[in-house]
Design an enzyme around this catalytic site. Structure first.
Site, mmCIF file in Angstrom:
data_model
loop_
_atom_site.group_PDB
_atom_site.id
_atom_site.type_symbol
_atom_site.label_atom_id
_atom_site.label_comp_id
_atom_site.label_asym_id
_atom_site.label_seq_id
_atom_site.Cartn_x
_atom_site.Cartn_y
_atom_site.Cartn_z
ATOM 1 C CB CYS A 2 -1.692 13.395 47.415
ATOM 2 S SG CYS A 2 -2.257 14.709 46.635
ATOM 3 N NE ARG A 27 -3.179 7.827 49.317
ATOM 4 C CZ ARG A 27 -4.386 7.558 49.861
ATOM 5 N NH1 ARG A 27 -4.717 6.659 50.375
ATOM 6 N NH2 ARG A 27 -4.908 8.688 50.760
ATOM 7 C CG HIS A 507 -40.486 9.327 30.977
ATOM 8 N ND1 HIS A 507 -41.656 9.651 30.760
ATOM 9 C CD2 HIS A 507 -40.668 8.115 31.652
ATOM 10 C CE1 HIS A 507 -42.521 8.962 31.352
ATOM 11 N NE2 HIS A 507 -41.851 7.743 31.901
#
Ligand code: M6R
Length: 611
Positions: A2, A27, A507
């Site tokens: 914000c 933001r 793996h």
């Protein structure tokens, strides 16, 4: 998260606030809103980006010498007009914007509902505002006093700014845990979550501290602590220029910031490293250098891209300083009750210096007696101020939500810190020390060379932009580079991408490999090179598409790979600063080719000030 902007003074307040909100949009951009005082309190708010608010407001009379504004990253309540800030008190007289989270809002809301309050939104912010209103009514006290009483009961983090239709010449603000800067002009004041909305009007700013309340009129700034004692505002000079926060001809901030890297890396080293003289000066850690060299262990805490920088620093510090290093996600470190205390050094890495997870992690480690070293980009940020010592990365304002230049500057500065500790400790030979100073000094030019690959990388982006998944692999210093490449792609192209140590592929992830899977392998010449060559063969044996980042002159990998990107040769310790460049460009071009707003990717915000 914000962005907050407010203005009081002789100018028209709304255009100042609107422009400021555009600067702070990184933001959060779920909704935007403003409140002005013009024949009483007027509030305008709209879902989506600031442009939607701007268009909506064209049909209203926006004249007012006072305004508060907000651009939201939603936490409590979906993004919609109703949940957008500013929120308004029950009597319609007060309006408030808020950045942060009120953790005990459920309990407060119930109390207020019992007292007859009705809420329009799902937000914690509206609850806090009604709580302040209720205290003001019950105590028949001024707003400032009601705010002070309310904040003593509030749990959480906040920056709030309030206006009151009955006192149209005053803004009231408070801070705890989220940033607030006040710009001091001649007969005017500007409030914002960072300095970018302020810099074009004044360079004189006050950083509000936690638990401070500001009472601001056009020509007066009063700061008080929560106990109502006057504090002297400490006015500082901003050292950023307007050009640094504008696009300067680039299509996106992200591209501008990628291309700024030769300069930002140079700036991060400037005044610290002198390869000709063989010296390294780190003013911000000078007093702690000996203590750092004697640390039992170093724990690096960070999030996201900064965490990747921390992973590379782990390899560098262990190699050069022979001190055990752990790298922790700040959010995990904080909440698992870690064993930490005197003798431990915490390095907090953060572009914004405001990331809540990192901030609370270092707060608790500091309380337990650890020494905190902050590696931040934003000067005066909360993490920088909370640290015992540290070094700024000097990358300049980073506006694109996807971090690029801040990452390479972090790597450069973390290398310097490692070299400083190693030279203090005597764990690096004079020859190796000098070699690494030389290598670091050349990095900026090598990054400039790597940026010339832009057209080639764009063509590769076009070829693979429709892939559903990507795998990024690397070993050693290049493993975190692979993680960073994958994060960049995910963030701005919304393509699923995973980073893995190349050896781990066998793996599990190798099951994903088929002719549709692009595999980006960072395979520059280093001590792991031969092993990575084998990993490439394993992928090709399963028809995977290999995009290899290799060192100039490499003749082994190119015949095996589907696409090859040559980067300048460098010592393996500094190589990540160079090998990440094509990965940044690849993510950027794929995001743009897919038609996304790469500067404001969905669901993200630049400064993550909620835990
Ligand atoms: O400001 P910080 O460096 O503390 O931010 C940490 C992360 O939120 C940040 O790196 C995030 O992952 C970026 N969007 C990455 O591009």
């Amino acid at each position: 998260m914000c962005g907050i902007v407010a203005y009081i003074g002789q100018r028209e307040a709304y255009p100042v606030v609107l422009k400021g909100l555009k600067r702070l949009e990184y933001r959060g951009y779920d909704s935007a809103g403003v409140a002005i005082i013009n024949n009483g309190l007027q509030v305008y708010k709209k879902k989506d980006k600031v442009a939607a608010l701007e268009e909506y407001a064209t049909s209203f009379d926006m004249r007012s010498p006072i305004a508060i504004g907000h651009t939201r990253w939603a936490t409590h309540g979906e993004p919609c007009d109703r949940n957008a800030h500013p929120h308004v008190s029950g009597d319609g007289k007060l309006a408030m914007v808020h950045n942060g989270i009120i953790e005990n809002y459920v309990q407060l809301k119930q109390e207020l509902i019992n007292q007859g309050h009705v809420f329009q939104s799902d937000t914690d912010t509206e609850v806090l505002l009604h709580f302040i209103e209720e205290i003001k009514k019950q105590n028949q006290c001024p707003l400032e006093e009601a705010l002070r009483i309310a904040l003593k009961r509030v749990v959480g983090a906040y920056v709030i700014v309030l206006i009151d239709a009955d006192n149209p010449d005053t803004l009231i603000a408070a801070r705890k845990g989220s940033p607030l800067v006040i710009g001091v002009g001649k007969g005017e004041h500007f409030l914002a979550s960072d300095a970018s909305p302020i810099v074009e009007y004044t360079k004189e700013v006050v950083y509000v501290n936690d638990y401070e309340i500001a009472i601001i009129k056009a020509d007066e700034l009063i700061l008080k602590n929560i106990s109502n004692e006057r504090q002297t505002p400490y006015i500082q000079k901003l050292d950023i220029e307007l050009a640094a926060i504008e696009k300067g001809g680039y299509d996106h901030f992200m591209l501008k910031e990628i291309f700024e890297q030769p300069q930002t890396i140079f700036d991060s080293l400037r005044g610290r490293l002198d390869a000709k003289k063989g010296t390294l000066t780190m003013g911000g850690i000078r007093e702690y250098a000996e203590m750092l060299s004697k640390a039992n262990r170093i724990i690096i805490v960070a999030c996201g891209t900064s965490w990747h920088a921390g992973l590379i620093a782990e390899y560098v510090i262990e190699e050069l300083c022979r001190i055990p290093v752990e790298v922790e996600y700040a959010s995990e470190f904080r909440y698992r009750n870690p064993v930490v205390g005197p003798g431990d050094v915490i390095i907090a890495v953060s572009q914004s210096g405001e990331t809540a997870d990192t901030l609370v992690a270092i707060e608790s480690a500091k309380e337990k007696g650890a020494i905190i070293l902050g590696i931040c980009n934003v000067v005066g940020s909360s993490i920088a101020r909370l640290s015992h010592a540290g070094a700024y990365t000097h990358a300049g304002p980073e506006i694109g939500v996807a971090s690029t230049k801040a990452f390479t500057a972090q790597l450069a500065v973390l290398c310097l810190v490692a070299l400083k500790i190693a030279s203090e400790k005597g764990s690096v030979s004079a020859q190796r020390f000098q070699h690494l100073l030389d290598e670091l000094e050349q990095t900026s030019d090598k990054v400039a060379t790597a940026l010339k690959l832009d057209d080639q990388v764009k063509a590769i982006a076009d070829k693979y932009k429709d892939a559903r998944d990507f795998l990024y692999l690397g070993r050693g210093y290049n493993f975190p580079v692979a993680l960073e490449g994958a994060l960049k792609l995910k963030e701005i192209s919304y393509i699923h991408a995973e980073g893995y140590p190349a050896a781990e592929m066998k793996h599990g992830p190798i099951a994903l490999v088929d002719e549709n899977l692009p595999v980006v392998i960072v395979a520059t010449k280093d001590s792991y090179y031969e092993k990575v060559v084998s990993n490439i063969q394993e992928i090709k044996a399963r028809k995977g598409k290999v995009i290899a980042i290799v060192t100039e002159g490499d003749q082994t990998i190119p015949p095996m790979a589907d696409d090859v990107i040559f980067v300048p040769s460098a010592d393996e310790i500094v190589a990540p600063i160079i090998s990440v460049i094509p990965l940044q460009l690849l993510a950027y071009h794929i995001g743009v080719l897919k038609g996304f707003d790469v500067d404001k990717p969905r669901n993200l915000a630049k400064s993550v000030t909620v835990e």
